[in-house]
Design a protein around this motif. Structure first.
Motif, PDB file in Angstrom:
ATOM      1  N   UNK A   1      21.932   5.172  -5.577  1.00 17.46           N
ATOM      2  CA  UNK A   1      22.882   4.046  -5.501  1.00 17.46           C
ATOM      3  C   UNK A   1      22.723   3.131  -6.700  1.00 17.46           C
ATOM      4  N   UNK A   2      21.475   2.813  -7.019  1.00 15.33           N
ATOM      5  CA  UNK A   2      21.210   1.920  -8.155  1.00 15.33           C
ATOM      6  C   UNK A   2      21.675   2.585  -9.451  1.00 15.33           C
ATOM      7  N   UNK A   3      21.376   3.886  -9.594  1.00 12.72           N
ATOM      8  CA  UNK A   3      21.828   4.626 -10.787  1.00 12.72           C
ATOM      9  C   UNK A   3      23.347   4.546 -10.929  1.00 12.72           C
ATOM     10  N   UNK A   4      24.050   4.759  -9.829  1.00 20.09           N
ATOM     11  CA  UNK A   4      25.523   4.789  -9.893  1.00 20.09           C
ATOM     12  C   UNK A   4      26.090   3.415 -10.250  1.00 20.09           C
TER      13      UNK A   4
ATOM     14  N   UNK B   1      38.060   7.174 -15.373  1.00 14.26           N
ATOM     15  CA  UNK B   1      36.608   7.354 -15.406  1.00 14.26           C
ATOM     16  C   UNK B   1      35.911   6.202 -14.680  1.00 14.26           C
ATOM     17  N   UNK B   2      36.379   4.988 -14.921  1.00 14.74           N
ATOM     18  CA  UNK B   2      35.756   3.816 -14.296  1.00 14.74           C
ATOM     19  C   UNK B   2      35.907   3.846 -12.769  1.00 14.74           C
ATOM     20  N   UNK B   3      37.117   4.146 -12.292  1.00 11.47           N
ATOM     21  CA  UNK B   3      37.286   4.108 -10.830  1.00 11.47           C
ATOM     22  C   UNK B   3      36.563   5.285 -10.162  1.00 11.47           C
ATOM     23  N   UNK B   4      36.416   6.396 -10.895  1.00 16.09           N
ATOM     24  CA  UNK B   4      35.619   7.500 -10.338  1.00 16.09           C
ATOM     25  C   UNK B   4      34.149   7.096 -10.212  1.00 16.09           C
ATOM     26  N   UNK B   5      33.679   6.321 -11.203  1.00 17.45           N
ATOM     27  CA  UNK B   5      32.308   5.806 -11.134  1.00 17.45           C
ATOM     28  C   UNK B   5      32.126   4.884  -9.936  1.00 17.45           C
ATOM     29  N   UNK B   6      33.114   4.037  -9.691  1.00 17.73           N
ATOM     30  CA  UNK B   6      33.059   3.130  -8.538  1.00 17.73           C
ATOM     31  C   UNK B   6      33.057   3.929  -7.235  1.00 17.73           C
ATOM     32  N   UNK B   7      33.868   4.983  -7.189  1.00 14.34           N
ATOM     33  CA  UNK B   7      33.920   5.804  -5.977  1.00 14.34           C
ATOM     34  C   UNK B   7      32.568   6.487  -5.729  1.00 14.34           C
ATOM     35  N   UNK B   8      31.958   6.972  -6.819  1.00 10.84           N
ATOM     36  CA  UNK B   8      30.647   7.610  -6.664  1.00 10.84           C
ATOM     37  C   UNK B   8      29.614   6.609  -6.144  1.00 10.84           C
ATOM     38  N   UNK B   9      29.696   5.355  -6.641  1.00 13.92           N
ATOM     39  CA  UNK B   9      28.759   4.322  -6.184  1.00 13.92           C
ATOM     40  C   UNK B   9      28.940   4.072  -4.687  1.00 13.92           C
ATOM     41  N   UNK B  10      30.191   3.942  -4.242  1.00 12.42           N
ATOM     42  CA  UNK B  10      30.452   3.716  -2.809  1.00 12.42           C
ATOM     43  C   UNK B  10      29.964   4.913  -1.989  1.00 12.42           C
ATOM     44  N   UNK B  11      30.253   6.115  -2.478  1.00 11.15           N
ATOM     45  CA  UNK B  11      29.805   7.334  -1.787  1.00 11.15           C
ATOM     46  C   UNK B  11      28.289   7.367  -1.644  1.00 11.15           C
ATOM     47  N   UNK B  12      27.588   6.909  -2.691  1.00 14.99           N
ATOM     48  CA  UNK B  12      26.129   7.025  -2.687  1.00 14.99           C
ATOM     49  C   UNK B  12      25.508   6.212  -1.543  1.00 14.99           C
TER      50      UNK B  12
END
Lengths: 207, 207, 207
Positions: free
Chosen positions: C89-92, C180-191
């Motif tokens: 989570x922190x990484x994302x 790319x940015x919103x995919x990063x945000x989605x990965x963070x939420x998923x984590x």
């Protein structure tokens, strides 16, 4: 640590079969979506969302039943993880439906249709395999078939990626959209392979 | 639950060493591909596909052997998952080879070469670590080194991403292709870290 | 196999709470970054990297402590995997910070701010849940809330994706960056959802 089936455990297999059936239903709707336009397309993407919600509900039911059960046909965690992996397949298919609706790509390549056929076939063999978990018989056939189908999907993915960059599409935004769509299809195909790997792991434990 | 090694189990370590050796071979071919053109490049991507197929075969052999064995050096599932994680490394390297062949990006940045060198080093330390699974000794060195290499790869990934968007590349399709390639490289580097995490988890269980 | 808590095990819960607190700190910095410019923005992305390094250190401490302990509150592997999931989570979140700094997207959509608020809320409920691992009580509330937040984040992701392709952004490179940015945000939420799934699995085992 695993426990052999007792009559009262049948419901776990029924629930896993229901979960896998959501995948069959989702892939059928995705196929229908390919030929749909306007209002009908909107209706199908809504139905896909309903199937996705139903799949979530089935997964939660599996968790509740596992938590309430003392003895389960195999390891508690394995049952929950298998249900979650099947749920992911439905999520991925629904996502592809969303992207098809969003991008409305004119004249989708024939290979996209072919990948969706493969995904439908994966969903079907997965649903067919669930009742066989009870006896742990003929499961080899299932994961060999899923691996074969996933390899086919992967080859089509590479062909589709090659087409996207062969110079015929000059609008970069079209390139981004098509790439996004085929990546979604690849994730959907992969998600069925992950289910097969979970089944294989359960078989490894039971062996 | 884990079992200590008995002489008959040596073959599991041999198989895991073979699996990791496919990773070394794949990374060597990827390095060769960087300097290759035309027919030679085609031949190397074909060789990469052969190594990928051989890695699949080794993974299946691990599963078969685990299923046939009563006693294994550690948990059945851990051996299979470790073999599968190594297999994924080979898959990711082969994918990068495919993308290099597809995009034929002129004058690849030096940092791409540097990441491939890091991946080669990761493959080598992974192969070197496999025989040490038998004694569970000096494995700390292995995963500390893999983590260090993955951090380096990640820094190079960020520098490459920054370069892609520094304004020097004006063709958006080139941007998409270069981004896809470096994401493939990052996945390849990550996949070796996942192998190291599996080894670390086995060590946690054995401790 | 799980062991009930003994007094000496309290430190595992403290460490997991510390790990989750890094997530709260990272999400706070990400929120601060939204309003920052120039030097201040640079300083915040550096602080994010520091938090990410501190989170790595906490994860390693968990592994060391688990390896040194004979009895742990639950399965050794589960504790390590939970700590690793929190670390992700922190990484994302740190990755999203990097992308915000790299792309410097003018006038970020309000929905991006909303997703970051959701991620902050996820980080907070995760940190709040860690001490409850000790009694295994009221954890249902936690993962139901995380699932609800993840669904919200997913809906915002889809709305953001739709906006990117609604024709208002004509520069394809801007399209790639925003995606790319919103995919990063989605990965963070998923984590964070993955963390909740780990907690749920631990509860399944303990039940």
């Amino acid at each position: 640590m695993a426990f052999r089936l007792t009559p009262s455990d049948t419901s776990f297999f029924d629930l896993l079969a229901t979960a896998a059936q959501h995948g069959v239903e989702a892939s059928r709707l995705l196929t229908d979506l390919l030929g749909a336009r306007g209002e009908e397309a909107l209706r199908i993407t809504e139905q896909l969302r309903d199937v996705e919600a139903a799949a979530d509900e089935t997964t939660h039911e599996v968790v509740r039943k596992v938590n309430a059960a003392f003895i389960t046909p195999f390891d508690h965690v394995d049952i929950v993880e298998l249900a979650a992996a099947i749920d992911t397949c439905v999520d991925e298919i629904e996502s592809v439906g969303f992207l098809i609706g969003l991008y409305r790509i004119p004249d989708l390549p024939a290979d996209v249709v072919a990948v969706i056929e493969i995904i439908s076939r994966m969903a079907q063999v997965t649903a067919d395999a669930m009742p066989r978990l009870q006896s742990m018989k003929s499961l080899d056939d299932y994961w060999i078939e899923v691996n074969r189908l996933e390899n086919q999907a992967d080859q089509l993915y590479r062909r589709l990626l090659t087409q996207i960059f062969d110079g015929s599409i000059t609008d970069p935004i079209q390139v981004v959209q098509r790439k996004d769509l085929i990546e979604g299809l690849e994730r959907a195909a992969d998600s069925f392979e992950v289910v097969a790997q979970h089944v294989e792991m359960i078989a490894v434990k039971e062996s």
